[in-house]
Design a protein around this motif. Structure first.
Motif, PDB file in Angstrom:
ATOM      1  N   LEU A  10      12.567   8.368   8.292  1.00 16.84           N
ATOM      2  CA  LEU A  10      14.004   8.421   8.583  1.00 16.84           C
ATOM      3  C   LEU A  10      14.821   8.183   7.313  1.00 16.84           C
ATOM      4  N   GLY A  11      14.377   7.203   6.528  1.00 16.30           N
ATOM      5  CA  GLY A  11      15.062   6.898   5.278  1.00 16.30           C
ATOM      6  C   GLY A  11      15.004   8.071   4.312  1.00 16.30           C
ATOM      7  N   LEU A  32       9.664  -2.915   3.778  1.00 17.31           N
ATOM      8  CA  LEU A  32       9.471  -4.356   3.955  1.00 17.31           C
ATOM      9  C   LEU A  32       8.697  -4.670   5.228  1.00 17.31           C
ATOM     10  N   VAL A  33       8.990  -3.902   6.277  1.00 18.54           N
ATOM     11  CA  VAL A  33       8.282  -4.169   7.525  1.00 18.54           C
ATOM     12  C   VAL A  33       6.815  -3.747   7.366  1.00 18.54           C
ATOM     13  N   HIS A  34       6.576  -2.792   6.460  1.00 24.05           N
ATOM     14  CA  HIS A  34       5.198  -2.382   6.202  1.00 24.05           C
ATOM     15  C   HIS A  34       4.426  -3.474   5.463  1.00 24.05           C
ATOM     16  N   THR A  52      17.461   2.135   5.222  1.00 23.75           N
ATOM     17  CA  THR A  52      16.472   2.470   6.244  1.00 23.75           C
ATOM     18  C   THR A  52      15.072   2.487   5.651  1.00 23.75           C
ATOM     19  N   ALA A  53      14.928   3.170   4.497  1.00 23.07           N
ATOM     20  CA  ALA A  53      13.609   3.263   3.885  1.00 23.07           C
ATOM     21  C   ALA A  53      13.132   1.896   3.419  1.00 23.07           C
ATOM     22  N   LEU A  99       7.018   3.512  -1.935  1.00 22.69           N
ATOM     23  CA  LEU A  99       7.834   4.685  -1.611  1.00 22.69           C
ATOM     24  C   LEU A  99       9.176   4.273  -1.009  1.00 22.69           C
ATOM     25  N   GLY A 100       9.116   3.328  -0.064  1.00 24.06           N
ATOM     26  CA  GLY A 100      10.349   2.892   0.592  1.00 24.06           C
ATOM     27  C   GLY A 100      11.355   2.334  -0.400  1.00 24.06           C
TER      28      GLY A 100
END
Lengths: 127, 501
Positions: B407-408, B337-339, B331-332, B323-324
């Motif tokens: 937020l993204g 990536l952090v996920h 931001t997304a 999704l990001g």
């Protein structure tokens, strides 16, 4: 006509790929799926060999630098892919042997039924 | 010397140790673990070194055999893959630590040397996929890790694992062959296999039918590999029946690597403009990943087996990662990536604990966890932390990634994605809340007690298995409370991928 005859190797590639792909998805017998997988992968080898061909080119051996030769890179790539395909087949066949020893069948729907309803064949003793 | 050759040593150490392990196994069965442990440890340290060097000096390019790119194979380490590399090497290291006891319980003794050998091959393949800058080399590493993965699943003593592994093999081969066809089409029109070189050559050909076909094969093949809904059908059975340590490693790393490959192809080999303007891949992925997020959670609620529930929840979490990328803003992408790291931490913990419970009690059903909080307090504490993190409770890593994703989505004016994220978080809270409630407040039924052991007595998992799980659970909290380090890495990688969008 030129569209079909001039690029016949690509048509063969597409036809073989579809046959193999169909067998992999639609067949219930585990061995037939593997046969389909091999046809599917061989089709891709043909595709790679086809894209390497240069019109009027010969084998890429550099006797004389003026001679027009085929692109050797896809040949090399596909050698690697053939090794991968052989290894995949080996792993798949090993799995099928284990499955056959465990369930005494190679039909997917029967295996699923045995898994659901409990053992039809005692473990380690195929009929 | 080591510093100079670190990029190739990260791969070579596990790859060569994979050959060494069966030889050592001929002498002493139990030394296999020591070799595997040393190899993954070295690999992890080297990947840490690479991350540090990339953060201080920027991109590293390593030429295999001294051949100049684009002719030779090039290893490229930048902000994106150094981050993924460390994640994978770290999980691989912890899993080896965990494997020592777990493997003895779950795998026949004669197969243990082979198991460690294949396990190292699997990790080497994954690390190779991440580090390489050559698209054909990527295919080769993909097949190394996949073939090793099929064997690892089949190593389980459960007989259902065999058919699960076979089905994964068939679908995995379709995926890999699709990727191979895609590579062939790209080579056909560009004559190049180097990712950076392809990026330069492709824009002129964006409207060529060959390039569009190549992209179609890539996107289907990779989606199958990373188990994006509706191509996730191989995943639940494979994760449920695999040995505990294998489920943990696969859930935490293999699908993440799939996501990484998707990002590389979408944003490095092809450019963002192509994804947005030429083919509308991002809108397709947006729909599919939203469906994965919701349906993964719904299906997870319906499960009774712990590992199968975790597997379905993985399907949903993969949805978040994709999704990001499909929102296409920095931001997304950062959230996504952090996920990759955060989900590896959470799912690693959960599968580790599921393995601990299996090791101590033989329980695999969610119902069997009733009252387990008194019996295995540390394990259950770790499970609770990771479970809350999955639901996205603040001060855990799950919250950080969901925050950036939401937020993204808002910044891209895709407000309708926020309810998707919220509903899925609520559903996740339902299925983990239910388990956590029965762990601490449920009364153990006598029917479930195993053997003569009273269920009320404390009986923890062995230290070797508990420590990796607790460490991951603690990291879930640490990176949830002070997220600046991980988010910093992810932001740098997102900037690299999207180029200031």
């Amino acid at each position: 006509m030129e569209f079909i005859a001039g690029k016949y190797n690509y048509w063969i590639y597409v036809a073989l790929m579809m046959i193999g792909f169909y067998a992999m998805i639609a067949k219930g017998n585990l061995i037939k799926k593997i046969i389909g997988m091999n046809v599917f992968q061989t089709a891709v080898f043909l595709f790679y060999i086809s894209i390497a061909k240069v019109r009027e080119g010969t084998a890429p051996i550099l006797w004389d630098r003026t001679v027009l030769y085929d692109n050797p890179v896809p040949h090399v790539l596909i050698l690697t892919a053939i090794v991968v395909s052989v290894s995949t087949t080996a792993v798949a066949l090993a799995l099928i042997i284990l499955i056959y020893r465990e369930f005494g069948t190679m039909e997917e729907d029967e295996i699923l039924r045995i898994q659901k309803n409990g053992s039809a064949v005692p473990p380690g003793k195929p009929e | 010397m080591i510093k100079e050759h670190a990029p190739v040593l990260v791969i070579l150490v596990p790859l060569l140790s994979a050959v060494l392990v069966p030889l050592v196994g001929m002498l002493r069965n139990r030394f296999c673990w020591h070799v595997a442990f040393a190899a993954t440890h070295v690999s992890f340290l080297l990947s840490g070194l690479l991350l540090f060097r990339v953060q201080t000096n920027g991109k590293i390019s390593y030429r295999l055999g001294g051949w100049e790119p684009p002719w030779g194979i090039e290893y490229v380490i930048d902000e994106l893959n150094s981050f993924v590399l460390v994640t994978i090497a770290f999980i691989g290291f912890l899993a080896t630590l965990y494997a020592r006891k777990s493997v003895v319980a779950e795998i026949e003794p004669v197969r243990i040397p082979a198991f460690y050998s294949i396990f190292l091959l699997f990790l080497a393949g994954l690390l190779g996929i991440v580090i390489t800058g050559d698209i054909f080399n990527l295919y080769v590493f993909l097949e190394i890790s996949s073939l090793a993965g099929y064997a690892l699943i089949a190593a389980s003593r459960k007989r259902e694992a065999l058919l699960a592994s076979y089905n994964y093999l068939i679908l995995g081969t379709i995926a890999a062959t699709f990727i191979l066809i895609g590579i062939g089409y790209l080579y056909m029109v560009t004559g190049s296999l180097n990712m950076a070189d392809l990026r330069e050559r492709l824009p002129a050909l964006y409207h060529s039918k060959v390039v569009l076909t190549a992209f179609a094969f890539f996107s289907v093949g990779i989606s199958l590999k990373l188990a994006l809904f509706p191509l996730h059908v191989w995943l639940p059975n494979a994760y449920t029946y695999a040995p505990s340590v294998v489920s943990a490693v696969m859930a935490a790393t293999a699908t993440k690597v799939g996501a990484y490959v998707l990002f590389r192809i979408m944003f490095t080999v092809f450019r963002v403009e192509f994804d947005l303007e030429v083919v509308s891949i991002t809108s397709i992925l947006l729909v599919l990943s939203s469906a994965a997020i919701i349906l993964g959670s719904v299906l997870a609620i319906a499960q009774t087996n712990i590992k199968r529930m975790l597997a379905y929840s993985s399907v949903g979490q993969i949805g978040y990662i994709v999704l990001g990328a499909s929102i296409v803003n920095e931001t997304a992408m950062t959230g996504s990536l952090v996920h990759i790291l955060n989900h590896a931490l959470m799912k690693g913990t959960l599968f580790f604990i599921a393995g601990c419970v299996l090791y101590r009690t033989g329980i695999e059903d969610i119902a069997g966890l009733r009252g387990m909080g008194r019996r295995m307090p540390f394990s259950m504490a770790a499970f609770t932390v990771a479970g809350l993190s999955m639901a996205g409770v603040p001060l855990t890593v799950g919250f950080v990634s969901k925050w950036y994703l939401a937020l993204g989505a808002l910044r891209a004016d895709l407000w309708y994605l926020v309810p998707v994220i919220l509903v899925s978080s609520l559903l996740t809270a339902v299925y983990f809340g239910r388990i956590i409630e029965s762990i601490y407040f449920g009364r153990a039924e006598d029917g479930h007690s195993s053997g003569s052991l009273s269920r009320e007595r404390m009986h923890e998992a062995p230290t070797g298995m508990l420590v990796p799980a607790l460490l991951l659970a603690v990291l879930c909290l640490v990176f949830g409370i002070s997220a600046s380090t991980t988010v910093g890495y992810a932001e740098a990688a997102a900037r690299l991928l999207l180029g200031g969008r």
